[in-house]
Design a protein around this motif. Structure first.
Motif, PDB file in Angstrom:
ATOM      1  N   TYR A 211      16.950  -0.258 -14.923  1.00  0.00           N
ATOM      2  CA  TYR A 211      16.076  -0.866 -13.544  1.00  0.00           C
ATOM      3  C   TYR A 211      16.459   0.277 -12.508  1.00  0.00           C
ATOM      4  O   TYR A 211      16.198  -0.143 -11.469  1.00  0.00           O
ATOM      5  CB  TYR A 211      16.214  -2.164 -13.347  1.00  0.00           C
ATOM      6  N   GLY A 212      17.397   1.275 -12.864  1.00  0.00           N
ATOM      7  CA  GLY A 212      17.547   2.173 -11.542  1.00  0.00           C
ATOM      8  C   GLY A 212      16.367   2.623 -10.734  1.00  0.00           C
ATOM      9  O   GLY A 212      15.072   2.632 -11.524  1.00  0.00           O
ATOM     10  N   ARG A 213      16.470   3.272  -9.592  1.00  0.00           N
ATOM     11  CA  ARG A 213      15.252   3.416  -8.822  1.00  0.00           C
ATOM     12  C   ARG A 213      15.106   5.006  -9.143  1.00  0.00           C
ATOM     13  O   ARG A 213      15.781   5.816  -9.392  1.00  0.00           O
ATOM     14  CB  ARG A 213      15.705   3.437  -7.515  1.00  0.00           C
ATOM     15  N   VAL A 214      13.723   5.270  -8.651  1.00  0.00           N
ATOM     16  CA  VAL A 214      13.375   6.819  -8.934  1.00  0.00           C
ATOM     17  C   VAL A 214      12.787   7.182  -7.484  1.00  0.00           C
ATOM     18  O   VAL A 214      12.082   6.482  -7.033  1.00  0.00           O
ATOM     19  CB  VAL A 214      12.289   7.002  -9.918  1.00  0.00           C
ATOM     20  N   VAL A 215      13.405   8.327  -7.110  1.00  0.00           N
ATOM     21  CA  VAL A 215      12.896   8.633  -5.791  1.00  0.00           C
ATOM     22  C   VAL A 215      11.232   9.262  -6.006  1.00  0.00           C
ATOM     23  O   VAL A 215      11.036  10.366  -6.591  1.00  0.00           O
ATOM     24  CB  VAL A 215      13.506   9.651  -5.049  1.00  0.00           C
ATOM     25  N   THR A 216      10.133   8.484  -5.436  1.00  0.00           N
ATOM     26  CA  THR A 216       8.889   8.775  -5.700  1.00  0.00           C
ATOM     27  C   THR A 216       8.392   9.872  -4.993  1.00  0.00           C
ATOM     28  O   THR A 216       7.429  10.299  -4.919  1.00  0.00           O
ATOM     29  CB  THR A 216       7.887   7.317  -5.813  1.00  0.00           C
ATOM     30  N   GLU A 217       8.868  10.075  -3.764  1.00  0.00           N
ATOM     31  CA  GLU A 217       8.335  11.259  -2.983  1.00  0.00           C
ATOM     32  C   GLU A 217       6.933  11.038  -2.456  1.00  0.00           C
ATOM     33  O   GLU A 217       6.297  11.921  -2.994  1.00  0.00           O
ATOM     34  CB  GLU A 217       8.885  12.585  -3.563  1.00  0.00           C
TER      35      GLU A 217
ATOM     36  N   ALA B 283       7.042   9.649 -24.451  1.00  0.00           N
ATOM     37  CA  ALA B 283       7.061  10.995 -24.056  1.00  0.00           C
ATOM     38  C   ALA B 283       6.237  11.986 -24.993  1.00  0.00           C
ATOM     39  O   ALA B 283       5.275  12.652 -24.532  1.00  0.00           O
ATOM     40  CB  ALA B 283       8.300  11.676 -24.045  1.00  0.00           C
ATOM     41  N   GLU B 284       6.307  11.805 -26.136  1.00  0.00           N
ATOM     42  CA  GLU B 284       5.714  12.612 -27.243  1.00  0.00           C
ATOM     43  C   GLU B 284       4.151  12.490 -26.982  1.00  0.00           C
ATOM     44  O   GLU B 284       3.503  13.341 -27.129  1.00  0.00           O
ATOM     45  CB  GLU B 284       6.233  12.287 -28.606  1.00  0.00           C
ATOM     46  N   ARG B 285       3.706  11.229 -27.240  1.00  0.00           N
ATOM     47  CA  ARG B 285       2.425  10.980 -27.049  1.00  0.00           C
ATOM     48  C   ARG B 285       1.716  11.505 -25.513  1.00  0.00           C
ATOM     49  O   ARG B 285       0.508  11.764 -25.415  1.00  0.00           O
ATOM     50  CB  ARG B 285       1.936   9.490 -27.025  1.00  0.00           C
ATOM     51  N   ALA B 286       2.598  11.539 -24.659  1.00  0.00           N
ATOM     52  CA  ALA B 286       2.161  12.224 -23.249  1.00  0.00           C
ATOM     53  C   ALA B 286       2.290  13.473 -23.128  1.00  0.00           C
ATOM     54  O   ALA B 286       1.919  14.218 -22.159  1.00  0.00           O
ATOM     55  CB  ALA B 286       2.716  11.204 -22.139  1.00  0.00           C
ATOM     56  N   ASP B 287       2.773  14.191 -24.176  1.00  0.00           N
ATOM     57  CA  ASP B 287       3.173  15.490 -24.493  1.00  0.00           C
ATOM     58  C   ASP B 287       4.039  15.969 -23.376  1.00  0.00           C
ATOM     59  O   ASP B 287       3.701  16.860 -22.580  1.00  0.00           O
ATOM     60  CB  ASP B 287       1.744  16.101 -24.467  1.00  0.00           C
ATOM     61  N   VAL B 288       5.001  15.415 -23.068  1.00  0.00           N
ATOM     62  CA  VAL B 288       6.137  15.841 -22.097  1.00  0.00           C
ATOM     63  C   VAL B 288       7.564  15.478 -22.861  1.00  0.00           C
ATOM     64  O   VAL B 288       7.400  14.925 -23.805  1.00  0.00           O
ATOM     65  CB  VAL B 288       5.961  15.299 -20.627  1.00  0.00           C
TER      66      VAL B 288
ATOM     67  N   THR C  98      11.542  14.153 -18.956  1.00  0.00           N
ATOM     68  CA  THR C  98      10.429  13.918 -17.915  1.00  0.00           C
ATOM     69  C   THR C  98      10.145  12.744 -17.523  1.00  0.00           C
ATOM     70  O   THR C  98       9.963  12.245 -16.535  1.00  0.00           O
ATOM     71  CB  THR C  98       9.389  14.791 -18.117  1.00  0.00           C
ATOM     72  N   LEU C  99       9.971  11.817 -18.667  1.00  0.00           N
ATOM     73  CA  LEU C  99       9.493  10.542 -18.634  1.00  0.00           C
ATOM     74  C   LEU C  99      10.434   9.750 -17.758  1.00  0.00           C
ATOM     75  O   LEU C  99      10.212   9.056 -16.777  1.00  0.00           O
ATOM     76  CB  LEU C  99       9.746   9.878 -19.922  1.00  0.00           C
ATOM     77  N   PHE C 100      11.795  10.226 -17.642  1.00  0.00           N
ATOM     78  CA  PHE C 100      12.751   9.450 -16.892  1.00  0.00           C
ATOM     79  C   PHE C 100      12.974   9.985 -15.531  1.00  0.00           C
ATOM     80  O   PHE C 100      13.790   9.603 -14.666  1.00  0.00           O
ATOM     81  CB  PHE C 100      14.146   9.490 -17.789  1.00  0.00           C
TER      82      PHE C 100
ATOM     83  N   ALA D  10       9.548   0.143 -16.443  1.00  0.00           N
ATOM     84  CA  ALA D  10       8.902   0.646 -15.335  1.00  0.00           C
ATOM     85  C   ALA D  10       7.668   1.376 -15.587  1.00  0.00           C
ATOM     86  O   ALA D  10       6.873   1.353 -14.815  1.00  0.00           O
ATOM     87  CB  ALA D  10      10.022   1.399 -14.572  1.00  0.00           C
ATOM     88  N   VAL D  11       7.558   1.837 -16.806  1.00  0.00           N
ATOM     89  CA  VAL D  11       6.539   2.562 -17.184  1.00  0.00           C
ATOM     90  C   VAL D  11       5.443   1.543 -17.475  1.00  0.00           C
ATOM     91  O   VAL D  11       4.218   1.866 -17.007  1.00  0.00           O
ATOM     92  CB  VAL D  11       6.791   3.423 -18.775  1.00  0.00           C
ATOM     93  N   LEU D  12       5.812   0.319 -18.232  1.00  0.00           N
ATOM     94  CA  LEU D  12       4.783  -0.643 -18.433  1.00  0.00           C
ATOM     95  C   LEU D  12       4.207  -1.024 -17.237  1.00  0.00           C
ATOM     96  O   LEU D  12       2.713  -1.379 -17.097  1.00  0.00           O
ATOM     97  CB  LEU D  12       5.405  -1.660 -19.124  1.00  0.00           C
ATOM     98  N   TYR D  13       4.903  -1.234 -16.113  1.00  0.00           N
ATOM     99  CA  TYR D  13       4.477  -1.913 -14.929  1.00  0.00           C
ATOM    100  C   TYR D  13       4.159  -0.695 -13.833  1.00  0.00           C
ATOM    101  O   TYR D  13       3.996  -0.934 -12.688  1.00  0.00           O
ATOM    102  CB  TYR D  13       5.334  -2.714 -14.281  1.00  0.00           C
ATOM    103  N   GLY D  14       3.987   0.587 -14.356  1.00  0.00           N
ATOM    104  CA  GLY D  14       3.825   1.592 -13.554  1.00  0.00           C
ATOM    105  C   GLY D  14       2.446   1.685 -12.727  1.00  0.00           C
ATOM    106  O   GLY D  14       2.421   2.505 -11.676  1.00  0.00           O
ATOM    107  N   ASP D  15       1.476   1.024 -13.090  1.00  0.00           N
ATOM    108  CA  ASP D  15       0.265   0.936 -12.466  1.00  0.00           C
ATOM    109  C   ASP D  15       0.212  -0.107 -11.314  1.00  0.00           C
ATOM    110  O   ASP D  15      -0.782  -0.578 -11.156  1.00  0.00           O
ATOM    111  CB  ASP D  15      -0.998   0.645 -13.365  1.00  0.00           C
ATOM    112  N   MET D  16       1.371  -0.518 -11.065  1.00  0.00           N
ATOM    113  CA  MET D  16       1.387  -1.780 -10.108  1.00  0.00           C
ATOM    114  C   MET D  16       1.950  -1.309  -8.644  1.00  0.00           C
ATOM    115  O   MET D  16       2.262  -2.161  -7.775  1.00  0.00           O
ATOM    116  CB  MET D  16       2.152  -2.893 -10.491  1.00  0.00           C
ATOM    117  N   GLU D  17       2.202  -0.050  -8.430  1.00  0.00           N
ATOM    118  CA  GLU D  17       2.601   0.466  -7.487  1.00  0.00           C
ATOM    119  C   GLU D  17       1.837   0.098  -5.853  1.00  0.00           C
ATOM    120  O   GLU D  17       2.520  -0.774  -5.241  1.00  0.00           O
ATOM    121  CB  GLU D  17       2.355   2.191  -7.461  1.00  0.00           C
TER     122      GLU D  17
END
Lengths: 213, 213
Positions: free
Chosen positions: B3-9, B54-59, B63-65, B73-80
């Motif tokens: 659950y670490g943070r990612v600087v979303t800039e 990552a494979e399916r997103a072709d990255v 890069t995912l992390f 966080a990816v699962l809930y990524g559309d709740m920003e």
DNA sequence: TAGAATATGTCAGTCGCTGACATTTGTCAA
DNA sequence: TTGACAAATGTCAGCGACTGACATATTCTA
């Protein structure tokens, strides 16, 4: 990930004589908890590896994970009985009493526990404040277990089904928030104040939540 | 751990022209979310590795992390945006209104979101019901963020300090419990019912929590 | 168009956690 | 006491989430 369950194999009916095996088992369990608490308070949670803990408890890392399903579970390993104490305390309240009052009385269990385990509870509170993974575990596992006890007790008292009636869950949620608030006050205050008083104080506003301004 | 943070800039002041770079970035982000949602719904959460996503997103997995701090966080990524929508909705309520009523009105944001993202929300609800790690993340991260919004809004309206007055936290806790209850009903009911109605229904009991039996 | 800034890929590595199998230790009945 | 069964432990190999470091490519900006 994380937080998997471990089959604790509680006493096989005979609660009188634990036997040498069971005694040893709970001893290594206690050793692991003690080792973990020591290292956590010395170096921090993330800075301590499960290998470190196992090493200090003089068992293999594999054994640690036979006793606890996660690193976080070791930190909260001394909270086993609390859940049942809570349940029992709730079950013993007279049904004539108001539910909020019953919840308040049940908080005596928590206060008792905190008083008898000051050091441990303070450590847990501080680590929860400082490490997201600990805070997450506390919320998602420990507090959720307590909440479930509250929900079931309230549902029983109201004679309703907790799955279809929201009241038990909402009341339990308010109570848990009061507990969180009180615990945070107690922790940041250096564990000086009276924990029970803090909880009762925080619970005071439940009576007239709807009237809030 | 986790659950670490990612600087979303977030947007550098200029909200008008995103530029190609930012566009590409949010595209790969969206790709990752889509890939994850697809795989999660096909094979389950634990059964899908971050390498698969990552494979399916072709990255690359790395890069995912860089975009998300954890698999959850990816699962809930559309709740920003939801968190800010909630905040804005709360800020826009007239101060003459009762706080519980303001909270109720703010729930329109949630209901709106659920209506516009049925599939995603249903997936999240189902995975939270089926996978402890997802449930933990939902409680400890997503819901805790919302709760903080509610607490701050209530504290502001009451003109009190949320750190020293328990009322904001307790009221927010009750509300969050109502949301959890409603969401569970909506999810287990196959997302057929009216989400807003379920929430308002669950929140109904807040008005007289103290009077409960 | 040169150079700074940023996004991505690659790779190696840490750490939490698990399955499998062998070994030791406690238990209990003959 | 002994011998068989059960449970606890150690060892080892391995998976998977996540990270730091470095090189490369792409975009932005002056």
């Amino acid at each position: 990930m994380c937080y998997g369950r471990v089959v604790t194999e509680v006493a096989t009916g005979n609660a009188a004589a634990p036997g040498r095996r069971e005694r040893k088992r709970s001893q290594t369990r206690a050793d692991l908890i003690a080792a973990a608490h020591h290292l956590f308070s010395e170096q921090g949670f993330d800075e301590t590896t499960t290998a470190d803990i196992a090493e200090r408890a003089d068992v293999s890392q594999r054994t640690l994970f036979r006793h606890f399903p996660s690193k976080e579970a070791v930190l909260y390993g001394d909270m086993e009985g609390l859940r049942h104490e809570l349940r029992d305390a709730l079950a013993e309240r007279p049904s004539g009493e108001s539910i909020v009052e019953s919840l308040r009385q049940a908080m005596l269990s928590l206060a008792n526990d905190v008083e008898q385990n000051r050091g441990s509870r303070l450590l847990q509170g501080r680590l929860a404040a400082g490490y997201p993974s600990v805070s997450a575990y506390s919320r998602a596992v420990v507090q959720t277990e307590w909440e479930r006890e509250l929900i079931e007790a309230v549902a029983l008292r109201l004679g309703v089904d907790a799955a279809s009636d929201a009241r038990p869950e909402v009341l339990a949620g308010a109570t848990m928030s009061a507990i969180r608030f009180a615990t945070r006050q107690w922790t940041t205050g250096g564990a000086k104040g009276d924990y029970l008083l803090l909880i009762l104080d925080a619970m005071g506003c439940i009576d007239d939540l709807g009237m809030t301004t």
